[in-house]
Scaffold this active site. Sequence first.
Site, PDB file in Angstrom:
ATOM      1  N   ASP A  39       0.853  -1.204   0.000  1.00  0.00           N
ATOM      2  CA  ASP A  39       0.000   0.000   0.000  1.00  0.00           C
ATOM      3  C   ASP A  39       0.883   1.247   0.000  1.00  0.00           C
ATOM      4  O   ASP A  39       2.060   1.177   0.355  1.00  0.00           O
ATOM      5  CB  ASP A  39      -0.921   0.019   1.233  1.00  0.00           C
ATOM      6  CG  ASP A  39      -2.228   0.761   0.972  1.00  0.00           C
ATOM      7  OD1 ASP A  39      -3.253   0.098   0.705  1.00  0.00           O
ATOM      8  OD2 ASP A  39      -2.223   2.013   1.007  1.00  0.00           O
ATOM      9  N   TYR A 159     -12.563   7.409 -14.170  1.00  0.00           N
ATOM     10  CA  TYR A 159     -12.672   6.125 -13.457  1.00  0.00           C
ATOM     11  C   TYR A 159     -13.232   5.047 -14.387  1.00  0.00           C
ATOM     12  O   TYR A 159     -12.716   3.926 -14.455  1.00  0.00           O
ATOM     13  CB  TYR A 159     -13.571   6.309 -12.227  1.00  0.00           C
ATOM     14  CG  TYR A 159     -13.613   5.126 -11.291  1.00  0.00           C
ATOM     15  CD1 TYR A 159     -12.651   4.969 -10.292  1.00  0.00           C
ATOM     16  CD2 TYR A 159     -14.606   4.161 -11.391  1.00  0.00           C
ATOM     17  CE1 TYR A 159     -12.680   3.883  -9.417  1.00  0.00           C
ATOM     18  CE2 TYR A 159     -14.647   3.067 -10.529  1.00  0.00           C
ATOM     19  CZ  TYR A 159     -13.680   2.940  -9.542  1.00  0.00           C
ATOM     20  OH  TYR A 159     -13.718   1.856  -8.694  1.00  0.00           O
ATOM     21  N   LYS A 163     -11.275   1.731 -15.604  1.00  0.00           N
ATOM     22  CA  LYS A 163     -11.781   0.389 -15.251  1.00  0.00           C
ATOM     23  C   LYS A 163     -12.164  -0.409 -16.497  1.00  0.00           C
ATOM     24  O   LYS A 163     -12.007  -1.633 -16.506  1.00  0.00           O
ATOM     25  CB  LYS A 163     -12.949   0.509 -14.270  1.00  0.00           C
ATOM     26  CG  LYS A 163     -12.535   1.014 -12.873  1.00  0.00           C
ATOM     27  CD  LYS A 163     -11.590   0.044 -12.157  1.00  0.00           C
ATOM     28  CE  LYS A 163     -11.308   0.461 -10.718  1.00  0.00           C
ATOM     29  NZ  LYS A 163     -10.384  -0.478 -10.027  1.00  0.00           N
ATOM     30  N   ILE A 192     -19.452  -1.148  -2.734  1.00  0.00           N
ATOM     31  CA  ILE A 192     -18.964  -1.913  -1.575  1.00  0.00           C
ATOM     32  C   ILE A 192     -18.651  -0.942  -0.441  1.00  0.00           C
ATOM     33  O   ILE A 192     -18.076   0.132  -0.676  1.00  0.00           O
ATOM     34  CB  ILE A 192     -17.692  -2.724  -1.957  1.00  0.00           C
ATOM     35  CG1 ILE A 192     -17.931  -3.579  -3.210  1.00  0.00           C
ATOM     36  CG2 ILE A 192     -17.246  -3.591  -0.775  1.00  0.00           C
ATOM     37  CD1 ILE A 192     -19.055  -4.595  -3.129  1.00  0.00           C
ATOM     38  N   THR A 194     -16.661   0.591   1.743  1.00  0.00           N
ATOM     39  CA  THR A 194     -15.245   0.829   2.078  1.00  0.00           C
ATOM     40  C   THR A 194     -15.036   2.339   2.176  1.00  0.00           C
ATOM     41  O   THR A 194     -15.942   3.130   1.892  1.00  0.00           O
ATOM     42  CB  THR A 194     -14.306   0.300   0.983  1.00  0.00           C
ATOM     43  OG1 THR A 194     -14.454   1.128  -0.180  1.00  0.00           O
ATOM     44  CG2 THR A 194     -14.592  -1.143   0.613  1.00  0.00           C
TER      45      THR A 194
HETATM   46  N1  LIG Z   1     -15.737   0.350  -2.849  1.00  0.00           N
HETATM   47  C1  LIG Z   1     -16.387   0.216  -4.004  1.00  0.00           C
HETATM   48  O1  LIG Z   1     -17.600   0.502  -4.092  1.00  0.00           O
HETATM   49  C2  LIG Z   1     -15.664  -0.314  -5.223  1.00  0.00           C
HETATM   50  C3  LIG Z   1     -16.441  -0.708  -6.316  1.00  0.00           C
HETATM   51  C4  LIG Z   1     -15.804  -1.202  -7.449  1.00  0.00           C
HETATM   52  C5  LIG Z   1     -14.439  -1.299  -7.485  1.00  0.00           C
HETATM   53  N2  LIG Z   1     -13.715  -0.899  -6.402  1.00  0.00           N
HETATM   54  C6  LIG Z   1     -12.263  -1.024  -6.504  1.00  0.00           C
HETATM   55  O2  LIG Z   1     -11.800  -1.784  -5.430  1.00  0.00           O
HETATM   56  C7  LIG Z   1     -10.428  -1.478  -5.203  1.00  0.00           C
HETATM   57  C8  LIG Z   1     -10.200  -1.300  -3.715  1.00  0.00           C
HETATM   58  O3  LIG Z   1     -10.930  -0.169  -3.287  1.00  0.00           O
HETATM   59  P1  LIG Z   1     -11.664  -0.082  -1.865  1.00  0.00           P
HETATM   60  O4  LIG Z   1     -13.106   0.165  -2.138  1.00  0.00           O
HETATM   61  O5  LIG Z   1     -11.253  -1.209  -1.004  1.00  0.00           O
HETATM   62  O6  LIG Z   1     -11.086   1.317  -1.360  1.00  0.00           O
HETATM   63  P2  LIG Z   1     -10.154   1.736  -0.121  1.00  0.00           P
HETATM   64  O7  LIG Z   1      -9.967   3.196  -0.289  1.00  0.00           O
HETATM   65  O8  LIG Z   1     -10.732   1.216   1.145  1.00  0.00           O
HETATM   66  O9  LIG Z   1      -8.782   0.968  -0.400  1.00  0.00           O
HETATM   67  C9  LIG Z   1      -7.908   1.327  -1.433  1.00  0.00           C
HETATM   68  C10 LIG Z   1      -6.485   1.141  -0.938  1.00  0.00           C
HETATM   69  O10 LIG Z   1      -5.605   1.394  -2.052  1.00  0.00           O
HETATM   70  C11 LIG Z   1      -4.512   2.144  -1.561  1.00  0.00           C
HETATM   71  N3  LIG Z   1      -3.916   2.892  -2.677  1.00  0.00           N
HETATM   72  C12 LIG Z   1      -4.420   3.993  -3.307  1.00  0.00           C
HETATM   73  N4  LIG Z   1      -3.574   4.408  -4.270  1.00  0.00           N
HETATM   74  C13 LIG Z   1      -2.513   3.547  -4.245  1.00  0.00           C
HETATM   75  C14 LIG Z   1      -1.319   3.468  -4.998  1.00  0.00           C
HETATM   76  N5  LIG Z   1      -1.044   4.363  -5.957  1.00  0.00           N
HETATM   77  N6  LIG Z   1      -0.450   2.453  -4.734  1.00  0.00           N
HETATM   78  C15 LIG Z   1      -0.719   1.546  -3.734  1.00  0.00           C
HETATM   79  N7  LIG Z   1      -1.830   1.611  -2.979  1.00  0.00           N
HETATM   80  C16 LIG Z   1      -2.722   2.588  -3.232  1.00  0.00           C
HETATM   81  C17 LIG Z   1      -5.121   3.076  -0.508  1.00  0.00           C
HETATM   82  O11 LIG Z   1      -4.124   3.593   0.378  1.00  0.00           O
HETATM   83  C18 LIG Z   1      -6.090   2.109   0.170  1.00  0.00           C
HETATM   84  O12 LIG Z   1      -5.483   1.427   1.240  1.00  0.00           O
HETATM   85  C19 LIG Z   1     -10.118  -0.255  -6.066  1.00  0.00           C
HETATM   86  O13 LIG Z   1      -9.442  -0.644  -7.240  1.00  0.00           O
HETATM   87  C20 LIG Z   1     -11.495   0.260  -6.407  1.00  0.00           C
HETATM   88  O14 LIG Z   1     -11.503   1.003  -7.614  1.00  0.00           O
HETATM   89  C21 LIG Z   1     -14.288  -0.421  -5.271  1.00  0.00           C
END
Ligand SMILES: NC(=O)c1ccc[n+]([C@@H]2O[C@H](COP(=O)([O-])OP(=O)(O)OC[C@H]3O[C@@H](n4cnc5c(N)ncnc54)[C@H](O)[C@@H]3O)[C@@H](O)[C@H]2O)c1
Length: 254
Positions: A39, A159, A163, A192, A194
Amino acid sequence: MDSGRFEGKVALVTGAASGIGRATALAFAREGARVVVVDVNAAAAQETADSIAASGAKSVACVADVSDPAACEAMVARTVAAFGRLDIAVNNAGIPAGFGGDFLDTSADLWRRVIDVNLSGVFWAMRAEVPALKAAGGGAIVNTASVASLVAGKGMASYVAAKHGVAGLTKAAALDLIGHGIRVNAVCPGAIDTAMLAPLMADANVAAQVAGSIPAGRVGRPDEIAAAILFLCSPAASYAVGQLMLLDGGVSLA
Ligand SMILES: NC(=O)c1ccc[n+]([C@@H]2O[C@H](COP(=O)([O-])OP(=O)(O)OC[C@H]3O[C@@H](n4cnc5c(N)ncnc54)[C@H](O)[C@@H]3O)[C@@H](O)[C@H]2O)c1
């Protein structure tokens, strides 16, 4: 430990300090893997690795920004130095690009950062991981894509473009790598619960609207995505190649 599905395996998870990545790192550890928690957030990555270690599994934290190719090389080198091999890579790190708004709200800086992290970051990570996966005799990669890999959302141009790119990159890499015994797939989460969704869900009315728009009647949990990622990395998914597994509570069906 729940079971030994990943006993003897080494798993690297990016964006593992929070949300879906953290849930995935914890789940792999529960099922016997040694886990590298990658991270940009050093303190939170260490906290995740420490809680894995406290459960009796092996884990190291690794600070890397996936938009930096050299940092991706270094995270794999750290993995091999710590645990001797790499079997599983989950390229999950990602950033939001805001919700709603006008098309022209996408500034040059926002566009570049979202593409750099959410799309190029997956490529740099895979490029660094593949030699180590080949050296281990094959393995599995899962990229965290999104429902936005398949449909658009208003005010999310960067975004959605990133994606959709992850979906194409997953399929192309799957074709290139299956001959080396490396299966590449993606999960496509819907909404989700988060940190990424927190700004949207902070308003109770908006949160109710979001939940109401989902056929399942609620947003998803990080552990529900982690379970799918573990399945795609497991021998049970041995014939899944280049798949985009939708986990969206039915939102893309309507
Ligand atoms: N939460 C949702 O609704 C959702 C839906 C679809 C897809 N996603 C995808 O799921 C993945 C995880 O997201 P999440 O919802 O758990 O969010 P989150 O913000 O809880 O976690 C994301 C993590 O990625 C880390 N991060 C950000 N930029 C970074 C970088 N350049 N290098 C290394 N680490 C980095 C952040 O510090 C964080 O710990 C992402 O790719 C997001 O696009 C999330």
